[in-house]
Enzyme design. Structure first.
Site, mmCIF file in Angstrom:
data_model
loop_
_atom_site.group_PDB
_atom_site.id
_atom_site.type_symbol
_atom_site.label_atom_id
_atom_site.label_comp_id
_atom_site.label_asym_id
_atom_site.label_seq_id
_atom_site.Cartn_x
_atom_site.Cartn_y
_atom_site.Cartn_z
ATOM 1 N N LYS A 3 33.749 7.877 82.031
ATOM 2 C CA LYS A 3 34.979 7.015 81.421
ATOM 3 C C LYS A 3 35.878 6.600 82.696
ATOM 4 O O LYS A 3 36.754 5.878 82.321
ATOM 5 C CB LYS A 3 35.741 8.019 80.117
ATOM 6 C CG LYS A 3 34.508 8.059 79.239
ATOM 7 C CD LYS A 3 35.112 8.811 78.000
ATOM 8 C CE LYS A 3 34.359 8.926 76.830
ATOM 9 N NZ LYS A 3 33.391 10.078 76.845
ATOM 10 N N SER A 12 31.406 12.847 80.641
ATOM 11 C CA SER A 12 32.467 11.898 80.209
ATOM 12 C C SER A 12 33.501 11.622 81.377
ATOM 13 O O SER A 12 34.210 10.628 81.385
ATOM 14 C CB SER A 12 33.478 12.610 79.282
ATOM 15 O OG SER A 12 32.979 12.353 77.793
ATOM 16 N N SER A 17 38.814 11.440 74.740
ATOM 17 C CA SER A 17 37.392 11.473 75.361
ATOM 18 C C SER A 17 36.457 10.598 74.309
ATOM 19 O O SER A 17 35.322 11.040 74.361
ATOM 20 C CB SER A 17 36.823 12.678 75.804
ATOM 21 O OG SER A 17 35.776 12.433 76.781
#
Length: 387
Positions: free
Chosen positions: A64, A61, A121
């Protein structure tokens, strides 16, 4: 000494292109239980500690961070607004992994989707933003790779906007530091999202509200940035902290810990790095923002001198207790022949600790200097010829 200055990135990002500083009697970093790590003094633009920072790693993640960069860029360009409501596609709704728990019956404001992506997230929120900004996920991924190239992230490739495991979806600790640094520099107005401890969209589970970055709850000086985890990537954290120091002001460090064994381990190892960086090194302010580092003579100009320096403070970081051994040297083009415009590259401030160079700081013109009149130029031409 004459030399030609090419276009220069920000000082912090430029430092990341070079290996870690070879300090004289360098402080040894603590043992860090992670596959890769990197500690950067963002204020000074110097690498303080590193391990395997160019090894390819799965992004999880941490992907991101780039998705956020592109959404913030779209906001800056007024292609979207924070209040604008974006649809939730079937593809976004069915995303596995971490979720914001939105569904196709909803039209969700960009502001909430950003919180869902950053705080929770949420892969579903990330997909909705990618589709809203890029039109299609595939086009958004193309934009991600183009932006990575523009930022100088030479060893990063994106295959998706959320970070689920996919062949070739890799990055490095060095590239992550470049991205995180530019994110903070380019979009300071949106950094509050990364410091948000809790968020829940109305109608979604309350148990999903806490930010995954445990340091936000442990250390009041930590204000970002992003966690990541997959089975292949391990537990990862890009964390940043700012602390106040006498005679320097705010000093920001950035730690990157990749491949830790657990959520608790990635937080503990990141905290260990940050605390070590603040105590093992001293920040030294050499010049205030806008202060002239030198005032060299100018030829054929409307004035006889030119102030050179930087619009921001010039700060370097050195091992604790060694500031008295610092020396500086300015390397610039000579002679300086007008005209000059404010912000124009003029030279470089080289900073040494004993015999070891610890920093190179680009210097620019702090003011405009127009050409002199025809007689002034002629007189200086004669003086230069005699010289």
């Amino acid at each position: 000494m004459k030399f030609l200055l090419s276009s220069l990135r920000s000082l912090a990002c430029a430092a990341l292109m070079a290996p870690a500083m070879l300090w004289a009697q360098a402080p040894q970093p603590p043992e860090i239980a992670a596959r890769n790590y990197l500690l950067v003094d963002v204020t000074a633009g110097q690498v303080l500690a590193s391990k395997d920072i160019d090894a390819p790693v799965e992004q999880a993640s941490l992907t991101k961070l780039m998705t956020g960069y592109l959404v913030f860029d779209a906001l800056r360009a007024k292609k979207i607004t924070l209040e604008q409501r974006l649809p939730v596609s079937e593809r976004a709704w069915k995303m596995p992994g971490s979720r914001m728990f939105i569904d196709p019956k909803m039209q969700v404001p960009v502001d909430d989707l950003l919180k869902g992506m950053i705080v929770q997230s949420g892969n579903d929120a990330t997909m909705a933003l990618a589709e809203g900004v890029g039109g299609t996920v595939e086009n958004f991924v193309r934009l991600m790779n183009e932006q990575a190239k523009a930022l100088g992230m030479k060893n990063t490739a994106y295959k998706n906007p959320e970070g689920l495991t996919e062949p070739g979806h890799t990055t490095t600790a060095r590239d992550l530091a470049t991205l995180a640094t530019r994110l903070m520099q380019d979009f300071p107005q949106y950094m509050h999202y990364y410091a948000t401890k809790q968020y829940r969209y109305e109608g979604t589970p309350a148990s999903n509200s806490n930010n995954r970055n445990a340091l936000l709850f442990r250390d009041p000086t930590v204000d970002g940035l992003k966690t990541g985890h997959t089975a292949a990537a391990g537990y990862c954290l890009v964390a940043t902290s700012k602390r106040d120091f006498p005679n320097v002001g705010q000093r920001r460090l950035l730690s990157i810990v990749l491949g830790a064994a657990s959520e608790n381990a990635r937080a503990n190892e990141s905290q260990k790095l940050l605390n070590w960086g603040y105590t093992a090194f001293d920040a030294v302010k050499l010049f205030d923002a806008g202060q002239a580092a030198a005032t060299p003579a100018v030829w054929k100009g409307s004035q006889n001198t030119l102030k050179i320096g930087r619009s921001e403070s010039i700060v370097v970081t050195v091992p604790s207790g060694s500031a008295g051994k610092l020396s500086t040297e300015i390397v610039r083009q000579d002679p300086l022949v007008a005209p000059f415009t404010k912000g124009q590259s003029i030279g470089m401030l080289k900073v040494k600790l004993g015999d070891v160079q610890v920093a190179e700081v680009p210097l620019v013109a702090l003011e405009d200097v127009a050409q002199a009149g025809i007689f002034g130029r002629a007189w200086d031409a004669i003086r230069l010829w005699i010289k």
